[in-house]
Scaffold this active site. Structure first.
Site, mmCIF file in Angstrom:
data_model
loop_
_atom_site.group_PDB
_atom_site.id
_atom_site.type_symbol
_atom_site.label_atom_id
_atom_site.label_comp_id
_atom_site.label_asym_id
_atom_site.label_seq_id
_atom_site.Cartn_x
_atom_site.Cartn_y
_atom_site.Cartn_z
ATOM 1 C CD GLU A 139 -4.073 -7.233 3.073
ATOM 2 O OE1 GLU A 139 -5.230 -5.972 3.134
ATOM 3 O OE2 GLU A 139 -2.815 -6.241 2.904
ATOM 4 C CD GLU A 154 -2.991 -0.779 2.103
ATOM 5 O OE1 GLU A 154 -2.527 -0.756 3.440
ATOM 6 O OE2 GLU A 154 -3.971 -1.534 1.798
HETATM 7 C C1 GAL Z 1 -5.125 -3.687 4.219
HETATM 8 C C2 GAL Z 1 -3.195 -3.426 4.792
HETATM 9 C C3 GAL Z 1 -3.034 -4.400 6.050
HETATM 10 C C4 GAL Z 1 -4.741 -4.243 7.153
HETATM 11 C C5 GAL Z 1 -5.599 -4.483 6.259
HETATM 12 C C6 GAL Z 1 -6.980 -4.282 7.175
HETATM 13 O O1 GAL Z 1 -5.592 -2.598 3.726
HETATM 14 O O2 GAL Z 1 -3.019 -3.504 3.823
HETATM 15 O O3 GAL Z 1 -2.297 -4.067 6.354
HETATM 16 O O4 GAL Z 1 -4.055 -2.971 7.348
HETATM 17 O O5 GAL Z 1 -6.031 -3.845 5.165
HETATM 18 O O6 GAL Z 1 -6.807 -5.117 8.115
#
Ligand code: GAL
Length: 980
Positions: free
Chosen positions: A495, A417
């Site tokens: 993710e 990010e």
């Molecule tokens: C993503 C990020 C993680 C965490 C997650 C939400 O955008 O890469 O580090 O913040 O969201 O828990």
């Protein structure tokens, strides 16, 4: 400009090199150091760097450790951890930087920890040595015996300095700044925890020792051979006794080997023998390629069943012991996880050694995240600023050089990010030249020009399906050429499924979609562990602390509690669900067969056996264990189950479990990898009531009311409320549409925050009205309405009570939703009803539940693969899942019957399949509690019996709850029978 505000990454450090174990001497400098905290970086001068400085009145601190998590104490009293005050305590932010955005400057309030260690070197060890810090957050300057060595940033990366070791007394002085220019590159969503948090070591450097080495170990799947070459900076010999290899470094040798994979982590151990030093080798032969839109290892597709792992310990923060790292690896293996993304920085090198040894695919991510620049509209974002190039490249180099020899690392991830910028081109180019053997990944640049993978975070099921069909929308602002290239890349879901609180839902849906298209090569659930700290309140009550427990702004609040493990590493129900969903063996059970689909990438099923059992309403009548015939990866095998032919009465299930036939390094013999169930005999039809049932009797009215009786039930004749069941005083049942909001019910984005709508429209505070109590000869009809104050919507209910016999009371419930089920005429937000059911209060003595249905753990509409049909029992207290932030939990689904017992009393419930929860408090109490210890025994057992409950979803960071897991508000009727 001061060094801690410099864009340079450091000064005076040695060149980065491979992490290696060698026979050269190593002295750990971990232990008790002296410590002094100054509120600013300029603080107290450099007096302490003088070897003769007297630090007798300094505090003591444990290294490795974060000073904000330790009670630093007067000498001799090193105490267990307790958190320091908020001004210099642990701080948690998500995307926000905790300092003004004015790079590379940082505030004058910059807590600075001076660390000092006086130690004695062995008499026979002196001269040139290397001082290594495995991790210091965020910037440290170092002096050794009064000589300034240099300074470094890059918190989760090693820094090494040359030192002259004296025989006997040596003095190490380290000044650590909480904030530095490096802070701008380290805005990951996690606690800000300054300190020397990884090992400090002294390494002997023999003359002509092996400084660095690079193992090239590829595997050719066509010939079954591996090719090995080990490059070094000095002449040396490669010895791998098991393979009979004795070759000079730099020479290539090809020979038959077994390849390394996460499923079969075959390591060949050997040595690299130099003139004066011997380095350990752990060689894993494997070749990683991206070809024709697929991720291949050793010529075969691999599917990453992954999690995102931060380093976290509830006592020591990011300072982890070997045992904790090993525990993480074993827990992952035991839950069918085969891959880790090291979000969002290189882990302790020991963790990667364990991944090599036990077998986990690793996407190693660099310590780079500049998320906070989102608040300037990305103005000044370091990846796009040439003056930050060196600092960024330094981090990449230190990661790649340190871990280049790890077979488990198959992909380098450049950053998380950090939006876009030309510096990424340089980072990419450097990695490609230095290590062409691994593909690269960077998710956030929509052009994906620096990435070998297409990736996004938290897609909805529809979006992911579209990606699988290659019909996704084109990202904004990219050229035709970039978009064409992106469409050729494999998709890796970096993710998904935000495991915050109760959830995540839809793990099975995501997995099914990812298995449905060759474009997918797997994904990583967010995330492995809750970042909570063990703490005590003013009254000494233990609780798990999160961001909101710290009085500091900005604050990421509870968002740090979003793991599959609770902070103390207890698996959450979400992890059990994930284990079931990710299982590399899928078992379909038929009437007398079990069909096993082997979904491993390469492994056969030789390590497994199949245990089966037949149970009628949970009572076992037959069982056995079968060998599994040969079944290669990707193949299917069917086994006949020797189920007895005798007719069985009652609902009968066959359960088949694939389990380890031998102890493995990561789990005991008998550990279950996969489970399947098949219905052998459905439940018989419920017996017809012999007569119309028992008549309703109106007992003589007494002052204040009198009672209606019907079978074992006594009712209030005015309200129609049940007041006694047999001997049991009751409150309710009454209509219940509420659940204590989960974290996912409080989803991000206005439209996903269901809980605020529920609260606005009063679902948590319905008022109940009786409109009519009608008595027919054999039934009691109670009609009424349940609705919240101040609103026009509600539910009309019709309870029809009858008594099939003296001990049973049957209730047919009909609900009709009336009124506009939107929050206000202006906002028109549709109200999703979380539950359609009943709740009642029973005497507290009924504190044990036995049931036949899904169990043993909790389950929900979109999270039920970890549960299976059986007969289970548990005390009411054990039915609760203690989420660190209290919320809905403990639901058991598909229940055919349950029985509450205690103090010689009991209550049975049957009916159309229902779900239940039993607790000592109400949903409202759960919602009000800030921490689990705020929950008080209400003196009753609250039983909720649901006709339906909506799914969990993962909207706390992600899409809205999928349509199929929402409840519809059409008129509905169901039945329950109470038996005493
Ligand atoms: C993503 C990020 C993680 C965490 C997650 C939400 O955008 O890469 O580090 O913040 O969201 O828990």
């Amino acid at each position: 400009m001061s060094y801690w505000q410099s864009m340079e990454p450091g000064a005076g450090r040695r060149a980065p090199r491979a992490d290696a174990l060698s026979n050269a001497r190593r002295m750990s400098l971990n232990g008790t150091w002296r410590f002094r905290l100054c509120p600013t970086a300029m603080g107290t001068g450099a007096d302490f760097t003088d070897p003769s400085f007297d630090d007798a009145d300094w505090d003591e601190i444990h290294v490795p450790g974060h000073w904000v998590l330790q009670e630093v104490t007067p000498p001799g009293q090193l105490a267990p951890r307790s958190l320091r005050g908020t001004a210099d305590g642990p701080l948690y932010t998500n995307t926000a930087l905790p300092i003004p955005i004015d790079p590379p400057r940082v505030p004058a309030e910059n807590p600075t920890g001076d660390h000092r260690l006086v130690f004695t070197a062995p008499q026979d060890w002196h001269g040139k040595a290397v001082l290594r810090f495995q991790g210091v957050d965020s910037c440290a300057k170092v002096w050794f015996n009064g000589v300034e060595l240099g300074w470094s940033t890059g918190s989760r990366l090693p820094a090494e300095y040359d030192v002259e070791l004296r025989p006997g007394r040596n003095v190490l002085a380290v000044r650590v700044h909480r904030w530095s220019a490096g802070t701008y590159l380290e805005d990951q969503d996690m606690w800000w925890l300054p300190g020397i948090f990884r090992d400090v070591e002294l390494l002997e450097r023999p003359p002509n020792g092996i400084e660095d080495h690079q193992i090239h170990a590829s595997y050719d799947h066509r010939s079954g051979t591996g090719t090995l070459r080990v490059d070094t900076d000095v002449p040396a010999r490669v010895e791998i006794p098991e393979l009979g290899i004795v070759v000079p470094a730099g020479q290539e040798i090809t020979l038959p080997v077994e390849p390394w994979s996460a499923e079969h982590p075959r390591l060949y151990r050997g040595t690299l023998v130099g003139e004066s030093e011997i380095v350990d080798l752990a060689v894993g032969f494997r070749t990683v390629t991206v070809e024709n839109g697929a991720l291949l290892v050793n010529g075969r597709r691999v599917f990453l069943r992954g999690v995102n792992r931060h380093e976290h310990d509830p006592e020591t923060g990011r300072a982890l012991s070997h045992e904790t790292m090993l525990r993480d690896v074993l827990l992952m293996k035991q839950h069918n996880i085969n891959a880790v993304r090291t979000s969002h920085y290189p882990p302790h090198p020991e963790f990667l050694r364990l991944c090599d040894e036990f077998g986990l695919w690793v996407v190693e991510e660099c310590d780079i995240e500049t998320h906070g620049f989102i608040y300037t509209g990305w103005a000044g974002n370091p990846p796009a600023q040439p003056m930050w190039r060196d600092a960024l490249l330094d981090r990449i180099q230190r990661m790649v050089e340190r871990d280049k020899n790890r077979p488990s690392v198959i992909v380098w991830s450049m950053a998380n990010e950090s939006w876009t910028g030309e510096n990424f081109d340089e980072l990419e180019q450097w990695i490609r030249e230095r290590d062409p053997s691994r593909p690269l990944m960077y998710e956030r640049d929509p052009s994906y020009r620096n990435s070998d993978f297409y990736s996004i975070m938290y897609p909805s099921l529809e979006t992911l399906e579209a990606i699988g069909r290659r019909e996704e929308e084109r990202p904004a602002g990219v050229s035709d050429a970039e978009d064409d290239r992106r469409r050729t890349l494999p998709f890796l879901l970096c993710e998904y499924a935000h495991a915050m609180g109760n959830g995540p839902g839809s793990l099975a849906d995501y997995h099914r979609i990812m298995r449905s298209s060759e474009r997918f090569c797997g994904g990583f659930v967010w995330e492995w562990i809750d970042h909570g700290f063990h703490h005590r309140d003013g009254e000494g009550q233990a609780f798990v602390m999160h961001g909101s427990d710290v009085a500091h702004r900005p604050n990421g609040g509870r968002f740090c509690l979003d793991g599959l493990l609770f902070a103390d590493r207890t698996p959450s129900p979400g992890l059990r669900e994930l284990a079931a969903v990710l299982s590399p063996v899928v078992i379909d059970v038929g009437r007398a067969t079990a069909t096993l689909h082997n979904e491993h990438d390469t492994l056969g099923l030789e390590h497994l056996e199949l245990a089966w059992r037949v149970e009628t309403e949970g009572e076992e009548s037959a069982s056995g264990v079968l060998d599994i015939p040969a079944c290669a990866a990707g193949e299917t095998v069917s086994l006949d189950l020797p189920v007895p032919a005798a007719p069985l009465e009652g609902e009968t299930w066959i359960t088949a479990e694939a389990r380890l036939r031998r102890e493995e390094s990561w789990a005991p013999r008998g550990h279950v990898i996969a489970r399947g169930q098949g219905l052998l005999e459905p439940a018989g039809a419920p017996p017809e009531p012999a007569s119309a049932g028992i008549e309703v009797t109106l007992l003589a009215p007494r002052p204040g009311g009198g009672h209606l009786t019907l079978g074992p039930g006594r009712f209030d004749p005015l309200t129609g409320a049940l007041v006694e069941l047999g001997e049991l005083p009751t409150v309710g049942p009454e209509v219940d549409l509420y659940r204590a909001p989960t974290e996912n019910d409080r989803g991000q984005g206005g439209h996903n925050d269901l809980a605020s709508v529920w609260s606005a429209v009063g679902l948590d505070r319905m008022q109940h009205r009786t409109d009519a109590v009608e008595i027919t000869s054999h039934s009691l009809q109670v009609l009424g309405r349940s609705a919240p104050a101040a609103h026009g919507h509600g539910v009309a209910y019709h309870f029809e009570w009858s008594a099939p016999d003296e001990r049973s009371l049957e209730l047919e419930v009909t609900l009709d939703f009336t009124g506009p089920w939107t929050d206000t005429p202006f906002r028109q937000r549709d109200i999703l009803v979380p539950r359609i059911g009943l709740r009642m209060a029973l005497p507290r003595e009924l504190d044990h539940v036995e049931w036949f249905g899904l169990g043993p753990g909790e389950s929900y509409a979109d999270s039920r693969h970890g549960a299976y049909v059986g007969r289970f029992g548990a005390p009411v207290d054990a039915l609760q899942t203690n989420y660190p932030v209290p919320q809905e939990n403990g639901n058991r689904q598909e229940v055919r019957w349950l029985r509450l017992t205690g103090s010689d009393r009991s209550l049975g419930v049957t009916g159309s399949r229902f779900s239940f929860a039993a607790r000592r408090w109400t949903a409202q109490d759960l919602e009000r509690a800030r921490h689990p210890h705020d929950l008080r025994d209400s003196g009753k057992v609250w039983l909720t019996l649901d006709h339906a409950q909506q799914g969990l979803g993962s909207a706390s960071c992600g899409p809205a709850l999928p349509e199929q897991y929402r409840l519809d508000r059409s008129p509905t009727t169901w039945r329950v029978v109470f038996t005493v």
